[in-house]
Design a protein around this motif. Structure first.
Motif, short mmCIF file in Angstrom:
data_model
loop_
_atom_site.label_atom_id
_atom_site.label_comp_id
_atom_site.label_asym_id
_atom_site.label_seq_id
_atom_site.Cartn_x
_atom_site.Cartn_y
_atom_site.Cartn_z
N UNK A 17 0.84 -1.20 0.00
CA UNK A 17 0.00 0.00 0.00
C UNK A 17 0.87 1.24 0.00
N UNK A 18 0.38 2.31 -0.60
CA UNK A 18 1.07 3.60 -0.58
C UNK A 18 1.04 4.14 0.84
N UNK A 19 2.19 4.67 1.29
CA UNK A 19 2.29 5.24 2.63
C UNK A 19 2.24 6.76 2.54
N UNK A 20 1.54 7.39 3.47
CA UNK A 20 1.55 8.84 3.61
C UNK A 20 2.33 9.12 4.89
N UNK A 21 3.55 9.63 4.72
CA UNK A 21 4.48 9.80 5.83
C UNK A 21 4.64 11.28 6.18
N UNK A 22 4.56 11.58 7.46
CA UNK A 22 4.70 12.94 7.96
C UNK A 22 5.99 13.04 8.77
N UNK A 23 6.45 14.26 9.03
CA UNK A 23 7.62 14.44 9.88
C UNK A 23 7.45 13.64 11.16
N UNK A 24 8.47 12.87 11.51
CA UNK A 24 8.42 12.02 12.70
C UNK A 24 8.09 10.57 12.39
N UNK A 25 7.65 10.27 11.16
CA UNK A 25 7.32 8.89 10.78
C UNK A 25 8.55 8.18 10.24
N UNK A 26 8.62 6.88 10.51
CA UNK A 26 9.67 6.03 9.96
C UNK A 26 9.10 5.10 8.91
N UNK A 27 9.99 4.50 8.12
CA UNK A 27 9.57 3.54 7.10
C UNK A 27 10.70 2.55 6.84
N UNK A 28 10.36 1.42 6.24
CA UNK A 28 11.33 0.39 5.88
C UNK A 28 11.04 -0.07 4.46
N UNK A 29 12.07 -0.07 3.61
CA UNK A 29 11.95 -0.57 2.25
C UNK A 29 12.81 -1.84 2.17
N UNK A 30 12.21 -2.98 1.79
CA UNK A 30 12.99 -4.22 1.66
C UNK A 30 14.02 -4.12 0.52
N UNK A 31 15.04 -4.97 0.55
CA UNK A 31 16.06 -4.95 -0.50
C UNK A 31 15.47 -5.13 -1.90
N UNK A 32 16.04 -4.40 -2.86
CA UNK A 32 15.71 -4.52 -4.28
C UNK A 32 14.22 -4.32 -4.58
N UNK A 33 13.51 -3.58 -3.74
CA UNK A 33 12.08 -3.33 -3.93
C UNK A 33 11.88 -1.96 -4.58
N UNK A 34 11.26 -1.92 -5.77
CA UNK A 34 11.02 -0.62 -6.41
C UNK A 34 10.12 0.26 -5.55
N UNK A 35 10.49 1.53 -5.45
CA UNK A 35 9.70 2.50 -4.69
C UNK A 35 9.94 3.90 -5.24
N UNK A 36 9.02 4.80 -4.92
CA UNK A 36 9.06 6.17 -5.42
C UNK A 36 8.53 7.09 -4.32
N UNK A 37 9.32 8.11 -3.98
CA UNK A 37 8.93 9.07 -2.95
C UNK A 37 8.58 10.40 -3.62
N UNK A 38 7.47 11.01 -3.18
CA UNK A 38 7.08 12.33 -3.68
C UNK A 38 6.78 13.22 -2.49
N UNK A 39 7.43 14.40 -2.46
CA UNK A 39 7.21 15.33 -1.36
C UNK A 39 5.93 16.11 -1.62
N UNK A 40 5.02 16.11 -0.66
CA UNK A 40 3.75 16.83 -0.78
C UNK A 40 3.80 18.20 -0.11
N UNK A 41 4.92 18.53 0.54
CA UNK A 41 5.06 19.84 1.16
C UNK A 41 4.61 19.82 2.61
N UNK A 42 4.53 20.93 3.23
CA UNK A 42 4.90 22.22 2.68
C UNK A 42 6.41 22.36 2.59
N UNK A 43 6.88 23.00 1.55
CA UNK A 43 8.30 23.24 1.37
C UNK A 43 9.09 21.99 1.03
N UNK A 44 10.39 22.09 1.21
CA UNK A 44 11.31 20.99 0.90
C UNK A 44 11.21 19.91 1.97
#
Length: 124
Positions: free
Chosen positions: A74-101
């Motif tokens: 499932x797509x994750x919606x991550x906010x400041x303070x959230x952690x995540x784990x990506x398994x080895x060799x797993x395709x993924x894409x991160x997009x910043x929704x803001x605000x700012x950088x």
């Protein structure tokens, strides 16, 4: 553990797209692995592009809100303070929704012979 800063290492495909600052690179107690820590800055609305890493990525959102799409999950919606784990060799894409950088701190437990990140075809 020896510091690996002076050793040449394979390129990081994402470094040409996003601002990535390598914080540290060290040998691991896991045979055949090194630990690399990177601070990534993603401008608001920008995507990393679909990519993989040759080992685990353990990440933490320092600032911003990031939509993390992970192939087969499932797509994750991550906010400041959230952690995540990506398994080895797993395709993924991160997009910043803001605000700012957005700022992500990622620790990679990876093979030292392979590039830290490699672009792949878009995944579903």
């Amino acid at each position: 553990m020896a510091d690996e800063q002076a050793k040449p290492h394979p390129p990081d495909a994402l470094a040409g797209t996003l601002k990535r600052t390598e914080v540290q690179r060290r040998e691991s107690s896991i045979p055949g692995r090194i630990i690399v820590q990177v601070l990534t800055e993603i401008p608001e609305g920008v995507e990393s592009g679909w990519h993989t890493h040759p080992g685990e990525e353990v990440g933490y959102i320092v600032a911003g809100t990031v939509e993390m799409r992970i192939h087969g999950s499932d797509t994750l919606l991550l906010h400041a303070g959230n952690g995540f784990l990506i398994p080895p060799d797993t395709p993924h894409n991160a997009r910043d929704l803001g605000p700012g950088v957005g700022h992500m701190l990622s620790t990679y437990i990876v093979s030292p012979e392979a590039p830290l990140a490699s672009f792949v075809e878009a995944a579903g």
